[in-house]
Design an enzyme around this catalytic site. Structure first.
Site, short mmCIF file in Angstrom:
data_model
loop_
_atom_site.label_atom_id
_atom_site.label_comp_id
_atom_site.label_asym_id
_atom_site.label_seq_id
_atom_site.Cartn_x
_atom_site.Cartn_y
_atom_site.Cartn_z
N ASP A 158 3.25 -4.50 0.66
CA ASP A 158 3.57 -3.26 -0.05
C ASP A 158 2.55 -2.18 0.31
O ASP A 158 1.44 -2.48 0.77
CB ASP A 158 3.57 -3.50 -1.56
CG ASP A 158 4.32 -2.42 -2.34
OD1 ASP A 158 4.81 -1.46 -1.71
OD2 ASP A 158 4.40 -2.53 -3.58
N ALA B 116 0.57 1.67 -0.93
CA ALA B 116 -0.20 2.10 -2.10
C ALA B 116 -0.38 3.61 -2.03
O ALA B 116 -0.24 4.22 -0.97
CB ALA B 116 -1.57 1.42 -2.12
N GLU C 236 6.93 -4.23 -8.71
CA GLU C 236 5.92 -4.47 -7.68
C GLU C 236 4.83 -5.42 -8.21
O GLU C 236 4.41 -6.35 -7.51
CB GLU C 236 5.28 -3.15 -7.23
CG GLU C 236 6.26 -2.29 -6.44
CD GLU C 236 5.74 -0.89 -6.13
OE1 GLU C 236 6.32 -0.25 -5.26
OE2 GLU C 236 4.77 -0.44 -6.76
N THR D 192 7.91 -1.24 -1.91
CA THR D 192 8.75 -0.04 -1.99
C THR D 192 7.98 1.15 -1.42
O THR D 192 6.77 1.25 -1.60
CB THR D 192 9.11 0.24 -3.46
OG1 THR D 192 9.83 -0.87 -3.98
CG2 THR D 192 9.96 1.51 -3.59
N THR E 164 6.21 3.61 3.73
CA THR E 164 5.50 2.71 4.65
C THR E 164 6.23 1.37 4.73
O THR E 164 6.45 0.82 5.82
CB THR E 164 4.04 2.49 4.19
OG1 THR E 164 3.47 3.76 3.84
CG2 THR E 164 3.20 1.85 5.27
N LYS F 33 -0.75 2.44 -7.61
CA LYS F 33 0.61 2.34 -7.08
C LYS F 33 1.57 2.94 -8.11
O LYS F 33 1.21 3.20 -9.24
CB LYS F 33 0.98 0.87 -6.83
CG LYS F 33 0.22 0.29 -5.65
CD LYS F 33 0.67 -1.11 -5.27
CE LYS F 33 2.15 -1.31 -5.18
NZ LYS F 33 2.85 -0.34 -4.29
C1 5RP Z 1 6.02 2.76 -5.00
C2 5RP Z 1 4.64 2.55 -4.51
C3 5RP Z 1 4.38 2.82 -3.07
O1 5RP Z 1 3.81 1.71 -2.50
C4 5RP Z 1 3.45 3.98 -2.94
O2 5RP Z 1 3.98 5.08 -3.64
C5 5RP Z 1 3.20 4.35 -1.48
O3 5RP Z 1 4.36 4.89 -0.93
P1 5RP Z 1 4.42 5.44 0.56
O4 5RP Z 1 4.32 4.27 1.46
O5 5RP Z 1 5.75 6.16 0.60
O6 5RP Z 1 3.27 6.41 0.72
O7 5RP Z 1 3.75 2.19 -5.22
O8 5RP Z 1 6.11 2.56 -6.39
#
Ligand code: 5RP
Length: 224
Positions: free
Chosen positions: A85, A87, A107, A32, A35, A98
């Site tokens: 995923d 982070a 996750e 989620t 990215t 996360k």
């Molecule tokens: C969601 C997460 C995401 O992986 C984390 O917040 C990174 O998000 P982004 O890719 O928008 O920086 O842990 O619960």
């Protein structure tokens, strides 16, 4: 290169990395965040090459379905071939924070049923020690006060996030925690009554972190 370019490059590197996992019956775990959203776009072009996705949030499920990618319920998935995923922070040992997007519980579940966990980040997520990013902790609503008070005794400054998670729980963002030993901190916080999931991913460290660097290269980090 702006941050979106870096995120796109990390997502593209992940797609190359999972090339061998794209087989007709393979299930691909999808995280989620912004990215991962780039990764979902790329995965859509390969939708005929794997069986289905298993998703870590309602938001990602919606995006996957909009791109005609079949999504299986987590409960009906025995193993996923790989989980991709993002982070919020990555330390030198590949322990993560996360949960910035609030999807930490699902996750961690999808990471735990996946043969490989590949984390994709831009270089801004690399830190020497976890904790500058407020640590998200998902708690059942009735435990929020007790857990928040316990975080104060640990030296943190808890803030209750507005809204509920996909599971109907509350997130407490804990500011100012010095996380010198992520494994120990994850185990310790998991023991508080009412805690559903701690946003430290140390037990479930990624097998590989792909880091999009400002100079256009992709660095690979492995847990030590
Ligand atoms: C969601 C997460 C995401 O992986 C984390 O917040 C990174 O998000 P982004 O890719 O928008 O920086 O842990 O619960």
């Amino acid at each position: 290169m702006n941050q979106d370019d870096l995120k796109r490059r990390a997502a593209s590197a992940a797609l190359q990395e999972i090339e061998r996992d794209l087989t007709p019956h393979a299930i691909i775990g999808v995280g989620t965040g912004s990215t991962v959203n780039f990764f979902i776009d790329l995965l859509a072009d390969c939708r005929e090459r794997f069986g289905a996705a298993v998703s870590s949030s309602n938001a990602s499920t919606k995006l996957l379905k909009e791109r005609d990618i079949r999504v299986m319920e987590t409960i009906s998935v025995k193993r996923a071939a790989v989980y991709v995923d993002g982070a919020d922070e990555v330390d030198p040992s590949c322990a993560l924070i996360k949960g910035g997007g609030g999807a930490l519980t699902q996750e961690k579940i999808v990471a735990s049923i996946s043969d490989r966990f590949i984390c994709i980040v831009d270089q801004s997520k690399l830190v020497e020690r976890l904790g500058d990013f407020p640590l998200p902790i998902e708690v059942v609503p009735s435990a929020q006060r007790a857990v928040a008070d316990a975080m104060v005794t640990l030296g943190g400054e808890p803030r209750i996030r507005s809204g509920l998670t996909d599971n109907g729980n509350v997130i407490i963002d804990v500011h100012g925690l010095a996380i010198d030993d992520p494994d120990e901190m994850e185990r310790n916080l998991n023991n508080f009554a009412g805690v559903v999931t701690v946003g430290i991913f140390a037990v479930h460290r990624p097998h590989l972190v792909l880091v999009a660097e400002q100079d256009g290269t992709i660095a690979q980090r492995y847990p030590n």
